[in-house]
Design an enzyme around this catalytic site. Structure first.
Site, mmCIF file in Angstrom:
data_model
loop_
_atom_site.group_PDB
_atom_site.id
_atom_site.type_symbol
_atom_site.label_atom_id
_atom_site.label_comp_id
_atom_site.label_asym_id
_atom_site.label_seq_id
_atom_site.Cartn_x
_atom_site.Cartn_y
_atom_site.Cartn_z
ATOM 1 N N HIS A 124 0.873 -1.182 0.000
ATOM 2 C CA HIS A 124 0.000 0.000 0.000
ATOM 3 C C HIS A 124 0.907 1.228 0.000
ATOM 4 O O HIS A 124 2.026 1.175 0.515
ATOM 5 C CB HIS A 124 -0.839 -0.058 1.285
ATOM 6 C CG HIS A 124 -1.900 0.979 1.403
ATOM 7 N ND1 HIS A 124 -1.638 2.273 1.785
ATOM 8 C CD2 HIS A 124 -3.244 0.918 1.207
ATOM 9 C CE1 HIS A 124 -2.766 2.953 1.829
ATOM 10 N NE2 HIS A 124 -3.764 2.153 1.481
ATOM 11 N N ASP A 198 3.068 -4.298 8.143
ATOM 12 C CA ASP A 198 1.874 -3.473 7.965
ATOM 13 C C ASP A 198 0.679 -4.372 8.260
ATOM 14 O O ASP A 198 0.320 -5.233 7.448
ATOM 15 C CB ASP A 198 1.858 -2.939 6.527
ATOM 16 C CG ASP A 198 0.538 -2.256 6.170
ATOM 17 O OD1 ASP A 198 -0.437 -2.380 6.930
ATOM 18 O OD2 ASP A 198 0.491 -1.611 5.109
ATOM 19 N N GLN A 201 -4.589 -4.913 7.383
ATOM 20 C CA GLN A 201 -5.637 -5.871 6.979
ATOM 21 C C GLN A 201 -5.572 -7.172 7.767
ATOM 22 O O GLN A 201 -6.328 -8.100 7.477
ATOM 23 C CB GLN A 201 -5.532 -6.169 5.473
ATOM 24 C CG GLN A 201 -5.685 -4.959 4.568
ATOM 25 C CD GLN A 201 -7.088 -4.340 4.596
ATOM 26 O OE1 GLN A 201 -8.030 -4.929 5.131
ATOM 27 N NE2 GLN A 201 -7.209 -3.142 4.053
ATOM 28 N N LYS A 224 -10.344 -0.121 11.070
ATOM 29 C CA LYS A 224 -10.582 -1.363 10.316
ATOM 30 C C LYS A 224 -10.933 -2.523 11.248
ATOM 31 O O LYS A 224 -11.180 -3.634 10.791
ATOM 32 C CB LYS A 224 -9.344 -1.718 9.484
ATOM 33 C CG LYS A 224 -9.066 -0.711 8.363
ATOM 34 C CD LYS A 224 -8.020 -1.248 7.418
ATOM 35 C CE LYS A 224 -7.302 -0.187 6.629
ATOM 36 N NZ LYS A 224 -8.057 0.360 5.519
ATOM 37 N N CYS A 361 -4.903 2.315 -3.557
ATOM 38 C CA CYS A 361 -3.642 2.870 -3.023
ATOM 39 C C CYS A 361 -2.472 1.905 -3.247
ATOM 40 O O CYS A 361 -1.570 1.811 -2.395
ATOM 41 C CB CYS A 361 -3.763 3.226 -1.547
ATOM 42 S SG CYS A 361 -4.990 4.476 -1.227
#
Ligand code: C6P
Length: 403
Positions: A124, A198, A201, A224, A361
Protein backbone atom coordinates in the site's frame (compact mmCIF):
# COMPACT_ATOMS: atom_id res chain seq x y z
CA UNK A 1 -16.84 -25.74 15.55
CA UNK A 2 -17.90 -22.24 16.44
CA UNK A 3 -20.84 -21.58 18.74
CA UNK A 4 -21.17 -17.95 17.71
CA UNK A 5 -24.68 -16.67 16.97
CA UNK A 6 -23.71 -14.61 13.93
CA UNK A 7 -27.20 -13.15 13.48
CA UNK A 8 -27.03 -11.80 17.04
CA UNK A 9 -23.56 -10.39 16.34
CA UNK A 10 -24.84 -8.65 13.22
CA UNK A 11 -27.66 -7.05 15.22
CA UNK A 12 -24.98 -5.24 17.26
CA UNK A 13 -24.30 -3.01 14.22
CA UNK A 14 -27.12 -0.47 13.92
CA UNK A 15 -25.80 1.04 10.66
CA UNK A 16 -26.40 -2.19 8.76
CA UNK A 17 -30.18 -2.03 9.20
CA UNK A 18 -30.82 0.62 6.57
CA UNK A 19 -31.84 0.94 2.96
CA UNK A 20 -29.61 2.52 0.32
CA UNK A 21 -31.24 3.49 -2.96
CA UNK A 22 -34.35 1.61 -1.88
CA UNK A 23 -32.44 -1.65 -1.26
CA UNK A 24 -31.10 -3.18 1.96
CA UNK A 25 -27.55 -1.92 2.52
CA UNK A 26 -25.04 -4.56 1.47
CA UNK A 27 -21.78 -3.32 2.97
CA UNK A 28 -18.79 -5.11 1.41
CA UNK A 29 -16.16 -2.38 1.74
CA UNK A 30 -14.74 -3.57 5.04
CA UNK A 31 -11.10 -3.47 3.92
CA UNK A 32 -11.53 0.30 3.56
CA UNK A 33 -13.25 0.69 6.93
CA UNK A 34 -15.30 -1.49 9.23
CA UNK A 35 -18.61 -0.66 10.88
CA UNK A 36 -18.94 -0.07 14.64
CA UNK A 37 -20.91 -2.14 17.13
CA UNK A 38 -23.10 -0.52 19.79
CA UNK A 39 -20.48 -1.48 22.43
CA UNK A 40 -17.96 0.85 20.79
CA UNK A 41 -20.46 3.65 20.16
CA UNK A 42 -21.59 3.42 23.82
CA UNK A 43 -18.00 3.48 25.07
CA UNK A 44 -17.50 6.79 23.24
CA UNK A 45 -20.76 8.25 24.56
CA UNK A 46 -20.03 7.09 28.12
CA UNK A 47 -16.52 8.51 27.98
CA UNK A 48 -17.78 11.92 26.84
CA UNK A 49 -20.77 11.90 29.21
CA UNK A 50 -18.88 10.80 32.32
CA UNK A 51 -15.08 10.83 32.16
CA UNK A 52 -13.85 13.38 29.62
CA UNK A 53 -10.75 15.37 30.62
CA UNK A 54 -7.13 15.63 29.54
CA UNK A 55 -4.82 12.75 30.47
CA UNK A 56 -1.62 12.58 32.54
CA UNK A 57 -1.98 16.23 33.55
CA UNK A 58 -4.58 16.89 36.19
CA UNK A 59 -4.85 15.63 39.73
CA UNK A 60 -8.62 15.89 39.62
CA UNK A 61 -11.05 12.99 39.45
CA UNK A 62 -12.02 13.26 35.78
CA UNK A 63 -8.41 13.53 34.64
CA UNK A 64 -7.48 10.44 36.58
CA UNK A 65 -10.48 8.54 35.16
CA UNK A 66 -9.57 9.63 31.62
CA UNK A 67 -5.95 8.61 32.23
CA UNK A 68 -7.02 5.21 33.54
CA UNK A 69 -9.27 4.67 30.52
CA UNK A 70 -6.53 5.75 28.09
CA UNK A 71 -3.76 3.67 29.68
CA UNK A 72 -6.19 0.79 30.15
CA UNK A 73 -6.78 0.84 26.40
CA UNK A 74 -3.03 0.72 25.81
CA UNK A 75 -2.80 -2.38 28.02
CA UNK A 76 -5.60 -3.99 25.97
CA UNK A 77 -3.75 -3.29 22.70
CA UNK A 78 -0.59 -4.81 24.21
CA UNK A 79 -2.46 -7.96 25.21
CA UNK A 80 -4.26 -8.11 21.85
CA UNK A 81 -0.95 -8.05 19.96
CA UNK A 82 0.95 -10.25 22.40
CA UNK A 83 3.46 -7.49 23.24
CA UNK A 84 5.67 -7.88 26.27
CA UNK A 85 4.33 -4.75 27.90
CA UNK A 86 2.13 -1.69 27.34
CA UNK A 87 5.29 0.42 27.02
CA UNK A 88 5.75 -1.15 23.58
CA UNK A 89 2.46 0.33 22.30
CA UNK A 90 2.38 3.83 20.84
CA UNK A 91 -1.00 5.33 19.98
CA UNK A 92 -1.10 6.74 16.47
CA UNK A 93 -3.76 7.98 14.06
CA UNK A 94 -3.51 4.68 12.19
CA UNK A 95 -1.27 2.44 10.12
CA UNK A 96 -0.04 5.30 7.95
CA UNK A 97 1.11 7.36 10.91
CA UNK A 98 2.75 4.35 12.59
CA UNK A 99 4.87 3.62 9.52
CA UNK A 100 5.77 7.28 9.07
CA UNK A 101 6.84 7.38 12.72
CA UNK A 102 9.25 4.47 12.24
CA UNK A 103 10.64 5.95 9.01
CA UNK A 104 11.16 9.37 10.57
CA UNK A 105 12.73 8.12 13.81
CA UNK A 106 14.32 4.68 13.53
CA UNK A 107 14.95 5.18 9.81
CA UNK A 108 16.53 8.61 10.06
CA UNK A 109 18.74 7.49 12.97
CA UNK A 110 19.89 4.19 11.47
CA UNK A 111 20.01 4.41 7.68
CA UNK A 112 22.68 6.00 5.55
CA UNK A 113 23.55 6.27 1.86
CA UNK A 114 23.73 2.86 0.18
CA UNK A 115 21.75 0.99 2.87
CA UNK A 116 18.97 -1.19 1.50
CA UNK A 117 15.31 -0.97 2.49
CA UNK A 118 13.47 -4.07 1.26
CA UNK A 119 9.75 -3.74 0.51
CA UNK A 120 7.46 -5.85 -1.66
CA UNK A 121 5.71 -5.08 -4.94
CA UNK A 122 2.30 -5.38 -3.24
CA UNK A 123 2.70 -2.56 -0.70
CA UNK A 124 0.00 0.00 0.00
CA UNK A 125 1.27 3.56 -0.57
CA UNK A 126 1.44 3.86 3.24
CA UNK A 127 4.26 1.34 3.30
CA UNK A 128 6.01 2.76 0.26
CA UNK A 129 5.92 6.55 0.21
CA UNK A 130 7.37 7.03 3.76
CA UNK A 131 10.37 4.91 2.69
CA UNK A 132 10.71 6.86 -0.57
CA UNK A 133 10.85 10.09 1.45
CA UNK A 134 13.44 8.54 3.78
CA UNK A 135 15.49 7.18 0.87
CA UNK A 136 15.54 10.62 -0.69
CA UNK A 137 16.80 12.15 2.55
CA UNK A 138 19.39 9.51 3.45
CA UNK A 139 20.51 8.09 0.11
CA UNK A 140 19.26 4.63 1.14
CA UNK A 141 18.08 2.37 -1.69
CA UNK A 142 14.68 0.72 -2.13
CA UNK A 143 14.47 -2.88 -3.34
CA UNK A 144 11.37 -5.01 -3.81
CA UNK A 145 10.35 -8.63 -3.35
CA UNK A 146 8.55 -9.50 -6.61
CA UNK A 147 4.95 -10.63 -6.71
CA UNK A 148 4.51 -13.89 -8.64
CA UNK A 149 1.70 -14.51 -11.14
CA UNK A 150 -0.45 -16.25 -8.51
CA UNK A 151 -0.28 -13.17 -6.25
CA UNK A 152 2.11 -14.70 -3.70
CA UNK A 153 5.50 -13.19 -2.87
CA UNK A 154 8.44 -14.64 -4.80
CA UNK A 155 10.69 -14.32 -1.77
CA UNK A 156 14.22 -15.71 -1.66
CA UNK A 157 16.64 -15.20 1.24
CA UNK A 158 19.21 -13.77 -1.22
CA UNK A 159 16.97 -10.70 -1.54
CA UNK A 160 17.95 -9.86 2.04
CA UNK A 161 21.65 -9.36 1.22
CA UNK A 162 22.72 -6.00 2.65
CA UNK A 163 19.19 -5.21 3.86
CA UNK A 164 18.84 -3.00 6.97
CA UNK A 165 15.06 -2.87 7.06
CA UNK A 166 12.44 -5.22 5.63
CA UNK A 167 8.92 -3.74 5.67
CA UNK A 168 6.03 -5.76 4.25
CA UNK A 169 2.29 -6.05 4.30
CA UNK A 170 0.80 -8.91 6.32
CA UNK A 171 -2.38 -9.21 4.22
CA UNK A 172 -2.51 -7.42 0.86
CA UNK A 173 -5.47 -5.05 0.49
CA UNK A 174 -5.37 -5.49 -3.30
CA UNK A 175 -4.72 -9.21 -3.75
CA UNK A 176 -5.80 -10.70 -0.44
CA UNK A 177 -2.45 -12.54 -0.17
CA UNK A 178 -1.60 -13.61 3.39
CA UNK A 179 2.15 -13.27 3.62
CA UNK A 180 4.07 -15.73 5.83
CA UNK A 181 5.06 -13.02 8.29
CA UNK A 182 6.87 -15.26 10.80
CA UNK A 183 9.00 -16.90 8.08
CA UNK A 184 9.88 -13.56 6.51
CA UNK A 185 10.84 -12.07 9.88
CA UNK A 186 12.95 -15.13 10.73
CA UNK A 187 14.86 -14.77 7.46
CA UNK A 188 15.35 -11.04 8.07
CA UNK A 189 16.56 -11.62 11.63
CA UNK A 190 19.15 -14.07 10.33
CA UNK A 191 20.84 -11.22 8.43
CA UNK A 192 20.34 -8.68 11.22
CA UNK A 193 17.63 -6.71 9.40
CA UNK A 194 14.91 -4.89 11.33
CA UNK A 195 11.33 -5.79 10.32
CA UNK A 196 8.11 -3.82 10.09
CA UNK A 197 4.77 -5.49 9.41
CA UNK A 198 1.87 -3.47 7.96
CA UNK A 199 -1.00 -5.04 9.87
CA UNK A 200 -3.81 -2.87 8.48
CA UNK A 201 -5.64 -5.87 6.98
CA UNK A 202 -4.63 -8.51 9.52
CA UNK A 203 -5.14 -6.97 12.96
CA UNK A 204 -8.91 -7.43 13.04
CA UNK A 205 -9.14 -10.53 10.90
CA UNK A 206 -6.89 -13.22 12.37
CA UNK A 207 -5.00 -14.05 15.54
CA UNK A 208 -1.90 -11.83 15.62
CA UNK A 209 0.94 -12.22 18.09
CA UNK A 210 3.93 -9.98 17.46
CA UNK A 211 6.26 -12.21 19.46
CA UNK A 212 5.25 -15.27 17.45
CA UNK A 213 5.66 -13.28 14.24
CA UNK A 214 9.01 -12.07 15.55
CA UNK A 215 8.70 -8.57 14.05
CA UNK A 216 10.30 -5.41 15.40
CA UNK A 217 7.38 -3.13 14.46
CA UNK A 218 3.71 -3.82 13.69
CA UNK A 219 1.31 -1.04 12.70
CA UNK A 220 -2.49 -1.15 12.46
CA UNK A 221 -5.56 1.11 12.23
CA UNK A 222 -8.45 1.09 14.70
CA UNK A 223 -11.11 1.95 12.12
CA UNK A 224 -10.58 -1.36 10.32
CA UNK A 225 -11.22 -3.35 13.52
CA UNK A 226 -14.52 -1.79 14.64
CA UNK A 227 -12.92 1.19 16.44
CA UNK A 228 -13.30 4.86 15.50
CA UNK A 229 -11.27 6.59 12.80
CA UNK A 230 -8.21 8.60 13.83
CA UNK A 231 -6.82 6.03 16.26
CA UNK A 232 -4.41 3.15 15.74
CA UNK A 233 -1.32 1.72 17.31
CA UNK A 234 2.27 0.95 16.58
CA UNK A 235 3.97 -1.93 18.37
CA UNK A 236 7.73 -1.48 18.66
CA UNK A 237 10.17 -3.83 20.33
CA UNK A 238 11.20 -2.11 23.54
CA UNK A 239 14.93 -2.23 22.91
CA UNK A 240 14.47 -0.37 19.61
CA UNK A 241 11.98 2.16 20.97
CA UNK A 242 14.36 3.08 23.77
CA UNK A 243 17.10 3.98 21.29
CA UNK A 244 14.89 5.85 18.82
CA UNK A 245 14.85 9.65 18.81
CA UNK A 246 11.49 11.36 19.31
CA UNK A 247 9.38 12.41 16.34
CA UNK A 248 7.04 15.26 17.26
CA UNK A 249 8.07 17.63 20.02
CA UNK A 250 5.68 19.23 22.50
CA UNK A 251 3.86 18.66 25.75
CA UNK A 252 3.60 15.25 27.40
CA UNK A 253 6.74 13.76 25.82
CA UNK A 254 9.26 15.59 28.00
CA UNK A 255 10.79 15.18 31.44
CA UNK A 256 12.27 18.67 31.64
CA UNK A 257 12.61 21.64 29.32
CA UNK A 258 14.87 24.71 29.34
CA UNK A 259 14.91 27.45 26.70
CA UNK A 260 17.79 25.60 25.05
CA UNK A 261 16.91 21.93 25.24
CA UNK A 262 14.68 19.17 26.56
CA UNK A 263 14.98 15.70 27.98
CA UNK A 264 12.46 13.09 26.96
CA UNK A 265 10.27 10.55 28.68
CA UNK A 266 10.65 6.84 28.17
CA UNK A 267 8.61 5.13 25.43
CA UNK A 268 5.79 5.16 24.64
CA UNK A 269 5.24 8.73 25.91
CA UNK A 270 8.36 9.98 24.12
CA UNK A 271 6.44 9.40 20.88
CA UNK A 272 3.11 10.90 21.94
CA UNK A 273 3.51 14.68 21.97
CA UNK A 274 0.41 16.77 22.66
CA UNK A 275 -3.08 15.81 23.76
CA UNK A 276 -3.80 12.37 22.28
CA UNK A 277 -7.03 10.99 20.82
CA UNK A 278 -8.29 9.84 24.22
CA UNK A 279 -11.83 8.98 23.18
CA UNK A 280 -10.45 7.15 20.15
CA UNK A 281 -8.22 5.03 22.39
CA UNK A 282 -11.18 4.26 24.65
CA UNK A 283 -13.14 3.22 21.54
CA UNK A 284 -10.24 1.06 20.39
CA UNK A 285 -10.15 -0.67 23.79
CA UNK A 286 -13.90 -1.35 23.53
CA UNK A 287 -13.45 -2.69 19.97
CA UNK A 288 -10.72 -5.05 21.16
CA UNK A 289 -12.95 -6.33 23.98
CA UNK A 290 -15.73 -6.86 21.45
CA UNK A 291 -13.55 -8.70 18.93
CA UNK A 292 -11.96 -10.84 21.62
CA UNK A 293 -15.47 -11.74 22.79
CA UNK A 294 -16.10 -13.28 19.37
CA UNK A 295 -12.58 -14.66 18.94
CA UNK A 296 -10.20 -13.86 16.09
CA UNK A 297 -9.98 -17.46 14.89
CA UNK A 298 -13.79 -17.57 14.69
CA UNK A 299 -13.70 -14.32 12.72
CA UNK A 300 -11.03 -15.69 10.37
CA UNK A 301 -12.98 -18.90 9.76
CA UNK A 302 -16.27 -17.07 9.20
CA UNK A 303 -14.68 -14.57 6.78
CA UNK A 304 -12.84 -17.37 4.94
CA UNK A 305 -16.17 -19.12 4.27
CA UNK A 306 -17.73 -15.93 2.88
CA UNK A 307 -14.66 -15.15 0.76
CA UNK A 308 -14.49 -18.66 -0.74
CA UNK A 309 -18.20 -18.44 -1.58
CA UNK A 310 -17.67 -15.04 -3.23
CA UNK A 311 -14.69 -16.29 -5.26
CA UNK A 312 -16.75 -19.25 -6.48
CA UNK A 313 -19.64 -16.97 -7.57
CA UNK A 314 -17.26 -14.53 -9.28
CA UNK A 315 -15.52 -17.31 -11.21
CA UNK A 316 -18.89 -18.23 -12.76
CA UNK A 317 -19.52 -14.75 -14.21
CA UNK A 318 -18.21 -14.54 -17.80
CA UNK A 319 -15.20 -12.26 -18.31
CA UNK A 320 -14.42 -11.96 -14.60
CA UNK A 321 -10.97 -12.80 -13.26
CA UNK A 322 -10.33 -12.86 -9.52
CA UNK A 323 -6.87 -11.69 -8.45
CA UNK A 324 -4.70 -13.28 -5.79
CA UNK A 325 -3.97 -16.73 -4.41
CA UNK A 326 -6.49 -19.34 -3.31
CA UNK A 327 -5.56 -18.99 0.37
CA UNK A 328 -6.54 -15.41 1.02
CA UNK A 329 -7.67 -12.83 3.53
CA UNK A 330 -11.24 -11.56 3.69
CA UNK A 331 -11.40 -9.95 0.27
CA UNK A 332 -11.85 -10.74 -3.39
CA UNK A 333 -10.63 -8.21 -5.94
CA UNK A 334 -11.50 -8.86 -9.54
CA UNK A 335 -11.19 -7.57 -13.07
CA UNK A 336 -14.34 -7.58 -15.19
CA UNK A 337 -13.42 -7.22 -18.84
CA UNK A 338 -16.85 -5.73 -19.65
CA UNK A 339 -16.86 -2.78 -17.18
CA UNK A 340 -14.49 -0.23 -15.66
CA UNK A 341 -14.29 -0.62 -11.84
CA UNK A 342 -15.80 2.84 -11.32
CA UNK A 343 -18.80 2.04 -13.55
CA UNK A 344 -19.25 -1.29 -11.82
CA UNK A 345 -19.12 0.15 -8.29
CA UNK A 346 -21.56 2.90 -9.35
CA UNK A 347 -23.93 0.22 -10.68
CA UNK A 348 -23.51 -1.75 -7.44
CA UNK A 349 -24.31 1.33 -5.36
CA UNK A 350 -27.61 1.74 -7.20
CA UNK A 351 -28.49 -1.70 -5.78
CA UNK A 352 -27.41 -0.82 -2.23
CA UNK A 353 -24.10 -2.68 -2.61
CA UNK A 354 -20.94 -0.96 -1.31
CA UNK A 355 -17.84 -2.20 -3.15
CA UNK A 356 -14.58 -0.40 -3.79
CA UNK A 357 -13.26 0.22 -7.28
CA UNK A 358 -9.90 1.70 -8.22
CA UNK A 359 -6.22 1.21 -7.52
CA UNK A 360 -6.71 0.70 -3.75
CA UNK A 361 -3.64 2.87 -3.02
CA UNK A 362 -1.39 0.32 -4.75
CA UNK A 363 -0.67 2.14 -8.01
CA UNK A 364 2.70 0.45 -8.71
CA UNK A 365 1.09 -2.99 -8.28
CA UNK A 366 -1.75 -2.09 -10.66
CA UNK A 367 0.80 -0.85 -13.19
CA UNK A 368 2.69 -4.13 -12.87
CA UNK A 369 -0.55 -6.07 -13.39
CA UNK A 370 -1.35 -3.78 -16.36
CA UNK A 371 -4.73 -2.85 -14.90
CA UNK A 372 -6.29 0.57 -14.33
CA UNK A 373 -7.70 -0.82 -11.11
CA UNK A 374 -9.96 -3.56 -9.84
CA UNK A 375 -13.33 -3.97 -8.15
CA UNK A 376 -13.07 -5.29 -4.62
CA UNK A 377 -15.53 -6.97 -2.25
CA UNK A 378 -14.24 -7.22 1.30
CA UNK A 379 -15.92 -9.05 4.13
CA UNK A 380 -16.20 -8.94 7.90
CA UNK A 381 -17.80 -11.09 10.53
CA UNK A 382 -21.18 -9.31 10.38
CA UNK A 383 -21.61 -10.20 6.71
CA UNK A 384 -23.64 -13.26 5.78
CA UNK A 385 -23.65 -15.97 3.12
CA UNK A 386 -26.98 -14.57 1.93
CA UNK A 387 -25.30 -11.19 1.34
CA UNK A 388 -22.57 -12.85 -0.71
CA UNK A 389 -25.28 -14.49 -2.85
CA UNK A 390 -27.02 -11.11 -3.27
CA UNK A 391 -23.72 -9.55 -4.31
CA UNK A 392 -23.35 -12.22 -6.98
CA UNK A 393 -26.90 -11.57 -8.21
CA UNK A 394 -26.16 -7.86 -8.56
CA UNK A 395 -22.89 -8.56 -10.40
CA UNK A 396 -24.66 -10.96 -12.75
CA UNK A 397 -27.15 -8.18 -13.46
CA UNK A 398 -24.19 -5.85 -14.09
CA UNK A 399 -22.81 -8.34 -16.59
CA UNK A 400 -26.14 -8.41 -18.44
CA UNK A 401 -26.23 -4.59 -18.37
CA UNK A 402 -22.64 -3.83 -19.48
CA UNK A 403 -21.56 -6.78 -21.60
N1 C6P B 1 -6.39 0.52 2.98
C1 C6P B 1 -8.29 0.13 1.51
O1 C6P B 1 -9.41 0.39 1.09
P1 C6P B 1 -4.88 3.97 7.17
O2 C6P B 1 -5.41 4.83 6.05
O3 C6P B 1 -3.64 4.57 7.81
O4 C6P B 1 -5.92 3.59 8.17
O5 C6P B 1 -4.44 2.58 6.50
C2 C6P B 1 -3.55 2.59 5.43
C3 C6P B 1 -3.34 1.20 4.91
C4 C6P B 1 -2.09 0.62 5.05
N2 C6P B 1 -1.85 -0.63 4.64
C5 C6P B 1 -2.80 -1.38 4.08
C6 C6P B 1 -2.50 -2.79 3.69
C7 C6P B 1 -4.09 -0.87 3.91
O6 C6P B 1 -5.03 -1.63 3.36
C8 C6P B 1 -4.36 0.46 4.31
C9 C6P B 1 -5.70 1.08 4.06
C10 C6P B 1 -7.73 0.98 2.64
O7 C6P B 1 -7.62 -0.80 1.08
C11 C6P B 1 -7.79 2.44 2.31
S1 C6P B 1 -6.76 2.86 0.94
Amino acid sequence: MTSIDWAKVRADFPILAQQVNGKPLLYLDNAASSQKPRAVISALVNYYERDNANVHRGLHELSSRATDAFEGARAKVARYLGAESAEEIIFTRGTTEGINLVAATWGAANLKAGDVILLTEMEHHSNLVPWQILAEKTGAKLCFVPVADDGALAFEPALLDGVKLFAFVHVSNSLGTINPAADLCRAARAVGAVTLVDGAQSAGHMPVNVREIGCDFYAFSGHKICAPTGIGALYGRRELLEKMPPWHGGGEMIVSVTYERATYKQPPHKFEAGTPNIAGAVGLGAAIDYIEGIGRQNIFDHDAGLTARAVQHLAEIPGVRVLGPAKRGALAAFHAEWAHPHDLTTFANEHGLALRGGHHCTQPLMRKLKMPGTTRASFYFYNTADEVDRMAEILRAAHRFFA
